[in-house]
Design an enzyme around this catalytic site. Structure first.
Site, PDB file in Angstrom:
ATOM      1  N   TYR A  91       0.840  -1.204   0.000  1.00 55.45           N
ATOM      2  CA  TYR A  91       0.000   0.000   0.000  1.00 55.45           C
ATOM      3  C   TYR A  91       0.871   1.250   0.000  1.00 55.45           C
ATOM      4  CZ  TYR A  91      -2.870   3.853   1.572  1.00 55.45           C
ATOM      5  OH  TYR A  91      -3.467   5.093   1.670  1.00 55.45           O
ATOM      6  N   LYS A 148       1.218   4.087  -3.089  1.00 56.69           N
ATOM      7  CA  LYS A 148       0.954   5.516  -2.923  1.00 56.69           C
ATOM      8  C   LYS A 148       2.199   6.341  -3.239  1.00 56.69           C
ATOM      9  CE  LYS A 148      -2.500   6.971  -1.795  1.00 56.69           C
ATOM     10  NZ  LYS A 148      -3.701   7.310  -2.610  1.00 56.69           N
TER      11      LYS A 148
END
Length: 346
Positions: A147, A151
């Protein structure tokens, strides 16, 4: 009068952005683009609000949904560090989905993009190094989870796209906003913690070191920063073009446990004993195995144990300096609204 699109507009943050855009004088139409249908669509007597169900990885549908849009606020993402989604699913939405949005900007001549990044684009890193600083503080950026990696990669993509040439020779201008830990009404994680405390007889057992300080920010102020950035990026000579900013307000900076206690104590939640680290580590390893073998997500895993016990404290006023940001919701209002939502959702 402009047409704005909000990807992920049916989500926790996206819905709040849509609500605030209703009061924006320069916005005529709001297109809410999300892969899921909003069970409680927002309506307005003064703005046109169109809901479009769309997968951001489907370029043709994205292009159709964005045709005629002047500015995009791109919040759509899979936010997951618990194992609910596979690594490929997270990368597909967070990185490749952002590629699709940028491609649509180029193809349709959309000049402005505000991207919702994350503090995890910076840290905490995989080594557990503390971060105390601002947008220009030197830090070893080494993501410890897909994750965070997704990002980081998406933010770099958006930053690189700033000032690039789009349709008809115009320029694309971008800005990235990095929320720290968002809380507020609609935050599913806060609700889970509250329900766990209720199940334990209104006791919050402690799992985080007191000196592991984390910055937190209310969802309404994060949404306001997006709306304000969307306004300022359109000004000639704007300072925010090609820049990234942490989202902040005056919420208490403290450990996750202490923050939750501050929030929930008026709801009858009391502080419990501290769970030993060796026991937390044992359960985290066990939960990691369950995730690998059975695809079973868990709030406690080795990654969440490390980042929750690693300081990430933002000290900045750059958003105020560059686009006149100041929080529109004080801490008392933010806590009151969050508590009311928790009580009503029981």
């Amino acid at each position: 009068m402009a047409v704005y699109a909000v990807t992920g507009g049916a989500g926790f943050l996206g819905r709040y952005i849509v609500k605030l855009l209703i009061s924006a004088d320069d916005v005529q139409e709001i297109r809410v683009i999300d892969i899921v249908e909003d069970p409680q669509p927002i309506t307005s007597k003064v703005k046109v609000i169109n809901y479009i169900q769309c997968d951001i990885n489907d370029f043709d549908k994205v292009r159709e949904a964005l045709d005629g849009v002047n500015l995009i606020i791109h919040t759509a993402a899979l936010v997951d560090v618990f194992g609910k989604y596979t690594d490929n699913e997270i990368m597909k939405v967070n990185y490749y989905g952002t590629q699709t949005i940028l491609a649509a900007c180029v193809d349709l001549g959309i000049k402005y993009l505000i991207y919702t990044s994350s503090m995890e684009a910076i840290g905490p890193n995989k080594h557990g190094d503390p971060f105390i600083g601002h947008e220009h503080t030197l830090y070893d950026i080494s993501p410890g989870h897909v994750y965070a990696k997704s990002k980081r990669m998406a933010e770099q993509l958006v930053m690189k796209a700033n000032n690039s040439v789009i349709m008809n020779g115009a320029k694309l201008y971008t800005c990235c906003l990095r929320p720290t830990g968002i809380y507020g009404e609609g935050d599913k994680l806060t609700k889970v913690f509250y329900e766990q405390c209720k199940q334990h007889g209104n006791i919050m057992y402690r799992t985080v070191d007191d000196d592991a300080v984390h910055s937190r920010v209310y969802v309404g102020n994060v949404a306001w920063m997006h709306v304000l950035a969307a306004k300022y990026i359109q000004y000639p000579g704007s300072e925010i073009k090609g820049n990234a900013y942490f989202c902040y307000d005056y919420s208490p900076s403290c450990s996750y446990d202490m923050f939750n206690l501050l929030l929930m104590k008026p709801l009858g939640i009391e502080q419990g004993s501290r769970i030993p680290r060796w026991m937390l580590k044992m359960y985290a390893c066990k939960n990691d195995m369950k995730r690998i073998l059975f695809r079973k997500p868990s709030l406690l895993n080795n990654y969440t144990l490390k980042i929750s016990n690693t300081t990430f404290e933002v000290r900045t006023n750059n958003a105020e300096l560059d686009f006149n940001y100041s929080p529109i919701f004080n801490v008392d209002v933010a806590f009151e609204r969050t508590r009311k939502w928790l009580e009503e959702s029981e």
